[in-house]
Design an enzyme around this catalytic site. Structure first.
Site, short mmCIF file in Angstrom:
data_model
loop_
_atom_site.label_atom_id
_atom_site.label_comp_id
_atom_site.label_asym_id
_atom_site.label_seq_id
_atom_site.Cartn_x
_atom_site.Cartn_y
_atom_site.Cartn_z
N GLN A 1 -5.79 -3.26 10.54
CA GLN A 1 -4.69 -2.65 11.30
C GLN A 1 -5.13 -1.37 11.99
O GLN A 1 -4.30 -0.50 12.28
CB GLN A 1 -3.51 -2.37 10.38
CG GLN A 1 -2.90 -3.63 9.80
CD GLN A 1 -1.66 -3.31 8.98
OE1 GLN A 1 -0.65 -2.88 9.50
NE2 GLN A 1 -1.75 -3.51 7.68
N LYS B 1 0.83 -1.21 0.00
CA LYS B 1 0.00 0.00 0.00
C LYS B 1 0.87 1.26 0.00
O LYS B 1 0.64 2.18 -0.77
CB LYS B 1 -0.92 0.03 1.24
CG LYS B 1 -1.95 -1.07 1.25
CD LYS B 1 -2.84 -0.99 2.48
CE LYS B 1 -2.10 -1.21 3.79
NZ LYS B 1 -1.48 -2.52 3.95
N THR B 2 1.86 1.27 0.89
CA THR B 2 2.71 2.45 0.98
C THR B 2 3.51 2.61 -0.31
O THR B 2 3.72 3.71 -0.82
CB THR B 2 3.63 2.34 2.22
OG1 THR B 2 2.80 2.18 3.37
CG2 THR B 2 4.49 3.57 2.38
N ASP C 1 -1.89 7.89 3.70
CA ASP C 1 -1.49 6.53 4.09
C ASP C 1 -2.15 6.21 5.44
O ASP C 1 -2.51 7.12 6.18
CB ASP C 1 0.05 6.46 4.22
CG ASP C 1 0.57 5.02 4.17
OD1 ASP C 1 -0.23 4.08 4.01
OD2 ASP C 1 1.81 4.84 4.28
N GLU C 2 -2.29 4.92 5.75
CA GLU C 2 -2.85 4.49 7.05
C GLU C 2 -4.20 5.18 7.32
O GLU C 2 -4.45 5.66 8.43
CB GLU C 2 -1.86 4.81 8.19
CG GLU C 2 -0.46 4.28 7.99
CD GLU C 2 -0.27 2.83 8.41
OE1 GLU C 2 -1.26 2.19 8.82
OE2 GLU C 2 0.87 2.34 8.29
#
Ligand SMILES: Nc1ncnc2c1ncn2[C@@H]1O[C@H](COP(=O)(O)OP(=O)(O)OP(=O)(O)O)[C@@H](O)[C@H]1O
Ligand SMILES: [Mg+2]
Length: 773
Positions: free
Chosen positions: A256, A33-34, A225-226
């Protein structure tokens, strides 16, 4: 660029090449993803999107720096420097420096850290004459923080009868007033706390449509992100800024989501498709990080959660070794297992320290691990805990510097007005505070106008106050031309702080002086780094902002090779070849405080999923049978999470002890040792950031401070090996008694003894001073 696109698999290429419009990537750990986010930015730039038009929000500033480097590699220009990239807090602090004046804030506003906020709240509670045991400042601060993160202003608070009632029920009917005072005092001091950075940004964007329009136009592409861990306040900012162009790309993993205790809201992910039209939805399934055993084990764990989006994660990596589970009698021995294993792996496979991470649920667990690593001379760095910048001597110097930038900063002023001692006492400060409140001015302004107001301050004290003001003003003049290092060095000397510690002459004083020197070295490095950046000057304002907003991970420049010790929360997004997850015990992980509801337990399980998926090659899970907690040795029981892993993927290094419910029994291991002495041996957490390292001398001092708790404190040899149930014994402190029960073997052997005085105690035999009669 094409060459780089081929470093992605097909599923990853799709979101990277996605045309304009909203898109979301939901995928499991380690699936890239990152990487997708990074490559998408590079791709946009290669299409000709101006780097000034891109905003990327990351979990740490370090992650942002690494991304920038990678992007510069790919697109091959220094254009990457112009990208607005960083944590929500640092990006929006920057925005508020430009436009916060519209809300009445100076461009040089101070950022209050948690300690500053808490000190101010305690002062307010005291000034209001409230009971500090009912109005606990930490709890009050938590409440205020959660109001702010939900955008509940003071007015909104009073309009919300549920909140007002809840506080009244909690015997804190004056919460609203404290909140109001706190907001007023911060504002008057020209200060924002962490939550303000988001709250005020929201306020700015809602109240000033022209400001919103300006930033909407500027940030045509926004990437987050996240995303699973964004809170309501962050969500609204992103929503507002992306509203015009709708070029919003978020990546995340609901499995997460681990920050709900700080207001993170998983529904931000779940509602994304409702919030935007024509959302491109992408899924990634291939994990590139971990071995097959780790990926499968993690899958088997997270499957136990009922509340989650369906996801597949697989890997074509090697099967790898099984996950190793190890039991130790005590936490000290757990530490020894960790350090011993690292030592052997390093020896056998010539591995750098940086390949290893030790993850734990709470910061206090690091102590035993640190002791063990030091014994083997394995360098490590602790992230989190008390940071270097929170140390008294460092905060003292920083407070002088803060005052140079913003003389209204009340918390900084209160710290140093009489440090080093210059004869300005509490009663003078009280008079100044009252006058400041009365005239609605800052304390510094009052001090600067003493000849115009009569405060019944004697002429000697007036002169001292005047000298102080003159000193700060002279620093301000210097600041107009000097860089951060030159100014800081001058201030450390001229303020008398350095001299104060030098005069002290004790080892502690010298240690503090050395820390200040290290701070100055750190500032020097910073200035050099800043000067390379496109839009930075390297002045003290920039340095203070960097310090205030650095997350614990940001202090790692990666220039020296150390084992990483950190909480699982902090490890999010990172990866290490070898990961030890220590303290896998019920009541510790899952935490005793998180087992009341299914949703809390599921969050703990997600935390375990995050921990396990940090490992690339090998994961170790360790637990102990006895752990020293809150000053007592308690029986521990293996975490349910160990049993939840499909056993195909697990190897037990020690014979299995089935989890069973055992009530916690306090074991008094110390017999007649003076416990107050033991308690003093609390570790000083937090190693300094790189460039600011303890020297050998300090390390030696630290080592002396920390006794090895697993080495017997009592007399081990006094116990007769023939001690049996029924034996009569004498204990130096508890007196005569009879053994009722013996359990455990070896180092773990305990005796339950009924003493003649009536007490029944369980003693660990290797520590207890017992004489068999
Ligand atoms: N297509 C690929 N080829 C090779 N390596 C890859 C590929 N995609 C990702 N990786 C590597 O896999 C690892 C995990 O990637 P990344 O950190 O982007 O995953 P993530 O989904 O962001 O993980 P997390 O959920 O833990 O944040 C990194 O080391 C990354 O460089
Ligand atoms: Mg990631």
């Amino acid at each position: 660029m094409e060459k780089y696109i081929n470093e992605l698999n097909e599923a990853q290429k799709a979101p990277v090449l996605h045309k304009d419009g909203p898109l979301m990537v939901i995928a499991g750990a380690g699936s890239g993803k990152t990487r997708v986010l990074t490559y998408r930015i590079a791709y946009l730039m290669s299409l000709g999107v101006d780097s000034f038009n891109i905003l990327a929000l990351t979990f740490t500033n370090k992650a942002a720096r690494e991304m920038k480097k990678r992007i510069a590699d790919i697109v091959g220009t220094s254009e990457a420097k112009n990208l607005w990239m960083g944590t929500f807090h640092s990006v929006f602090a920057k925005l508020l420096r430009f436009d916060g004046d519209k809300l009445g804030y100076p461009a040089n506003f101070t950022i209050y850290d948690t300690q500053d906020s808490q000190r101010l709240i305690s002062a307010i509670i005291k000034e209001m004459g409230l009971d500090k045991d009912i109005y606990k400042y930490k709890q009050v601060q938590n409440r205020i923080s959660s109001y702010k993160n939900s955008l509940i202003t003071v007015k909104a608070y009073y309009n919300n009868s549920d909140l007002v009632e809840a506080d009244a029920m909690a015997k804190r009917p004056r919460m609203g007033e404290i909140y109001q005072n706190y907001v007023d005092r911060c504002f008057k001091a020209g200060a924002m706390d962490f939550d303000d950075l988001l709250l005020r940004t929201n306020e700015l964007l809602t109240r000033f449509p022209e400001v919103l329009a300006k930033y909407q136009d500027r940030f045509r592409y926004i990437l987050v992100d996240e995303y699973q861990d964004t809170n309501h306040s962050q969500y609204l900012i992103v929503k507002a800024l992306s509203d015009r162009f709708q070029n919003i790309c978020v990546v995340g993993d609901d499995a997460q989501s681990i920050y709900s205790f700080r207001g993170a809201n998983i529904s931000n992910i779940l509602n994304f498709q409702k919030d935007y039209d024509n959302v491109g939805m992408y899924r990634l399934e291939q994990n590139y990080r971990s071995t097959r055993n780790i990926v499968n084990a993690a899958n088997s764990i997270i499957a136990k959660n009922t509340n989650q989006l369906e996801k597949v994660v697989w890997t074509s990596n090697d099967e790898g070794p099984l996950i190793k589970v190890h039991r130790s009698p005590t936490d000290a021995e757990e530490g020894r297992f960790v350090s011993g294993t690292i030592f052997e792996e390093k020896m056998q496979n010539q591995m750098p320290n940086g390949n290893f991470a030790v993850l734990y649920r709470t910061n206090s667990q690091s102590r035993a691990i640190e002791d063990a690593l030091r014994k083997r001379d394995i360098p490590y760095r602790i992230y989190g805990g008390l940071s270097f910048y929170q140390r008294k001597e460092i905060k003292d110097v920083l407070s002088y510097l803060r005052l140079v930038i913003n003389p209204k900063d009340e918390e900084a002023l209160k710290r140093i007005i009489n440090f080093p001692a210059r004869g300005i006492g509490q009663s003078t400060m009280d008079k100044l505070t009252v006058a400041a409140n009365h005239y609605n001015r800052s304390i510094f302004e009052v001090m600067d106008n003493l000849d115009r107001i009569d405060l019944k301050i004697n002429s000697g004290t007036k002169r001292k106050l005047g000298d102080f003001v003159a000193m700060i003003k002279s620093f301000q003049i210097m600041n107009e031309s000097a860089d951060a290092f030159t100014l800081a060095e001058h201030v450390a000397k001229k303020s008398g702080v350095l001299l104060e510690f030098k005069k002290d002459g004790t080892p502690e004083g010298i240690g503090k002086m050395e820390n200040i020197e290290e701070l100055l070295n750190g500032i020097k490095d910073f200035v050099e780094g800043q000067k390379e950046l496109a839009d930075a000057k390297g002045d003290i304002g920039e340095f203070l902002e960097d310090v205030a907003l650095a997350t614990d991970l940001d202090k790692d420049t990666g220039d020296d090779d150390r084992v990483a010790l950190m909480t699982i929360h902090l490890a999010k997004g990172l990866e290490f070849p070898y990961v030890f997850i220590v303290g896998m015990e019920e009541d510790l992980f899952p935490s005793a405080m998180s087992m009341n509801t299914r949703s809390e337990l599921e969050e703990e399980r997600r935390l375990f999923y995050v921990a396990l998926t940090r490992a690339e090659k090998q994961a170790y899970l360790t637990y102990t049978q006895n752990r020293y907690r809150w000053g007592k040795l308690v029986d521990a029981e293996p975490s349910r999470f160990i049993e939840e892993i499909d056993e195909k993927y697990v190897e037990n290094l020690t014979p299995v002890v089935r989890s069973r419910y055992t009530p916690l029994i306090d074991v008094d291991i110390f017999g007649d040792v003076d416990k107050s002495k033991l308690r003093q041996n609390k570790p000083t957490h937090g190693t300094p950031p790189s460039g600011i390292k303890p020297n050998e001398n300090q390390l030696r001092k630290l080592r002396k401070l920390k006794p090895e708790l697993s080495t017997p404190v009592g007399n081990t040899n006094s116990v007769d090996p023939n001690l049996t149930e029924g034996s009569l014994v004498n204990h130096t402190r508890f007196g005569r008694g009879q053994v009722i029960k013996i359990e455990g073997v070896g180092n773990d052997k305990k005796a339950e003894i009924k003493f003649d005085k009536g007490d029944i105690k369980k003693l660990l035999l290797r520590f207890a001073k017992l004489e068999v009669l």
